[in-house]
Motif scaffolding. Sequence first.
Motif, mmCIF file in Angstrom:
data_model
loop_
_atom_site.group_PDB
_atom_site.id
_atom_site.type_symbol
_atom_site.label_atom_id
_atom_site.label_comp_id
_atom_site.label_asym_id
_atom_site.label_seq_id
_atom_site.Cartn_x
_atom_site.Cartn_y
_atom_site.Cartn_z
ATOM 1 N N CYS A 116 -5.348 8.201 7.795
ATOM 2 C CA CYS A 116 -5.487 6.865 7.208
ATOM 3 C C CYS A 116 -6.085 5.904 8.235
ATOM 4 O O CYS A 116 -5.660 5.877 9.399
ATOM 5 N N THR A 117 -7.089 5.138 7.825
ATOM 6 C CA THR A 117 -7.740 4.190 8.740
ATOM 7 C C THR A 117 -7.799 2.798 8.088
ATOM 8 O O THR A 117 -8.829 2.401 7.546
ATOM 9 N N PRO A 118 -6.701 2.066 8.146
ATOM 10 C CA PRO A 118 -6.683 0.728 7.545
ATOM 11 C C PRO A 118 -7.547 -0.247 8.333
ATOM 12 O O PRO A 118 -7.832 -0.027 9.517
ATOM 13 N N GLU A 119 -7.959 -1.317 7.669
ATOM 14 C CA GLU A 119 -8.774 -2.337 8.349
ATOM 15 C C GLU A 119 -8.007 -2.945 9.514
ATOM 16 O O GLU A 119 -8.596 -3.284 10.541
ATOM 17 N N GLN A 120 -6.724 -3.095 9.345
ATOM 18 C CA GLN A 120 -5.880 -3.596 10.439
ATOM 19 C C GLN A 120 -4.502 -2.962 10.317
ATOM 20 O O GLN A 120 -4.099 -2.566 9.226
ATOM 21 N N THR B 247 0.861 -1.176 0.000
ATOM 22 C CA THR B 247 0.000 0.000 0.000
ATOM 23 C C THR B 247 0.899 1.228 0.000
ATOM 24 O O THR B 247 1.777 1.359 0.860
#
Length: 214
Positions: free
Chosen positions: A132-136, A98
């Motif tokens: 940024c807010t990733p799933e994990q 990413t």
Amino acid sequence: MTNDLWQGQLRDGLATMDLSLTEDQQRQLLAFLALLNKWNRAYNLTAVRDERQMVSRQLLDSLSILPWVTTGHLLDVGAGGGLPGIPLAIALPDRRFTLLDSNGKKTRFLNQCVLELGLSNVEVIHGRAEACTPEQPFSQISSRAFTALENLVTWCGDLLANEGEFLAMKGQFPDDEVAALPAGWQVKSHRSLAVPGADGDRHLLVIARAQHSQ
């Protein structure tokens, strides 16, 4: 002529670094470099303008941290012109990458690279690290010429898994930046990087949460 020069420099550099990449991967790397060179004239993606230095300072420099990329999904922050994220993604097609950058021109370039090079293992995010807010969280986060170490851990610490580590690429060993690391963070290890054809020092600092704070 440029492509012949680059091809020879890449082949010789990979051999010196004891890195084995297929012909297709080497072609992809050179295609990426051609895109970077073309877009750089309008988008100011990198300070390197001398085509004779591009393989060393962009491709080989990025690939120098390959032995330390152990995660299945790496976040590259301040991805800019795609260094080291794109070369690493080409070298490790079975891993996910990413690429995060807040500059819209740069993320447009990165999306074009993904499209033209067929990089199905790369996702590009336009935005700031703090938003940024990733799933994990990520187990490894790379940065190259992005910001001071103090800012890196402050801005991106929430994106890193508890046991995760930053792979911070620097030139000279940044003693002042290490001394300024906030409480709770430590340099887990550091390595001097040998990049064929590159002048000056290159270092990789592996930064993690201090064990007593976990």
